[in-house]
Design an enzyme around this catalytic site. Structure first.
Site: not given
Ligand code: 13P
Length: 253
Positions: A8, A174, A213, A234-235
């Site tokens: 998160w 990201g 991503s 992440g997102g």
């Molecule tokens: P995103 O999925 O937002 O690209 O982030 C990946 C991440 O850094 C998970 O630790």
């Protein structure tokens, strides 16, 4: 073992975290998850909330996003692996590229933190990954291999069986830009080979997650790769419907 981990990062209020976990509890029954283990890594201030909410959900584990390698001492603002374990955490993310980039974490720090996590029976999720300049120079396999070897230096097979690796190409975090399934598989297979050199057969059972991503629209192909054992998200981990969709895709992979 397949693992879907949600990082998160520095997002969510107490209430948002509560709502997200309750939604995941409603959707992700053990039957639906199958052999998928879910790991949620909320901000440290919400760690005990997550642990309490998931007390009756052993298929969903709780991780911290970082921890200090020393058990205690004059380290203002830090939280030790010992304290995370004492609070009831199951796992800890170590060496995320954002910590390497913004907090100056080195390969040696990652190694010490990994050892400390294992000593306190926290499952370390050790992050490795190259930045764009390395990828463009074509040295990504060697650079990420060196990160992995440094992270696991001095850790023998008895402990290594609890280690999870996460390959996160920095240029894909990201940014909306994902590694192709072929790029991910190439790196994961390479890392598996490095693990096999040190740990033999055990390497086949050490989960290697992809992160960067990763979302419902691209995850099926990534999860279908033979050396991709799950995702560090992440997102998309902040949106219950997306995270549930990712769990379904991983379960079916
Ligand atoms: P995103 O999925 O937002 O690209 O982030 C990946 C991440 O850094 C998970 O630790």
């Amino acid at each position: 073992m397949k693992i879907l981990a949600g990082n998160w990062k520095m997002n969510t209020t107490f209430e948002e975290g509560y709502t997200l976990i309750e939604a995941l509890k409603t959707e992700l029954s053990p039957e639906r998850l199958g052999e998928v283990v879910v790991v949620l890594a909320p901000p440290v201030v919400q760690l005990t909330q997550a642990i309490d909410l998931l007390i009756d959900y052993p298929e969903m584990a709780v991780a911290a996003q970082n921890g200090h390698a020393s058990d205690s001492g004059a380290f203002t603002g830090e939280v030790s692996m010992a304290q995370l374990a004492d609070a009831g955490a199951d796992a800890v993310i170590i060496g995320h590229s954002e910590r390497r980039q913004y907090s100056g974490e080195t390969d040696r720090d990652v190694n010490l933190k990994t050892k400390s996590a294992l000593a306190h029976e926290l499952r370390p999720i050790v992050c490795v990954g190259e930045d764009l300049s390395v990828r463009k120079a074509g040295t990504h396999l060697a650079v990420v291999e060196a990160q992995l070897r440094a992270a696991l230096d001095g850790i023998d097979g008895d402990l290594a069986e609890n280690v999870v690796i996460a390959y996160e190409p920095v240029w894909a975090i990201g940014t909306g830009e994902t590694a192709t399934a072929a790029q991910a598989q190439e790196m994961h297979a390479h890392l598996r080979g490095v693990l096999r050199e040190t740990y033999g057969e055990l390497a086949n059972h050490m989960p290697i997650l992809y992160g960067g991503s990763c979302k419902p629209s691209n995850a099926a192909e990534l999860f279908a790769q033979p050396d991709v054992n799950g995702g560090l998200i992440g997102g998309a981990s902040l949106v219950a419907a997306d995270f549930v969709a990712l769990a379904d895709l991983l379960q079916k992979a």
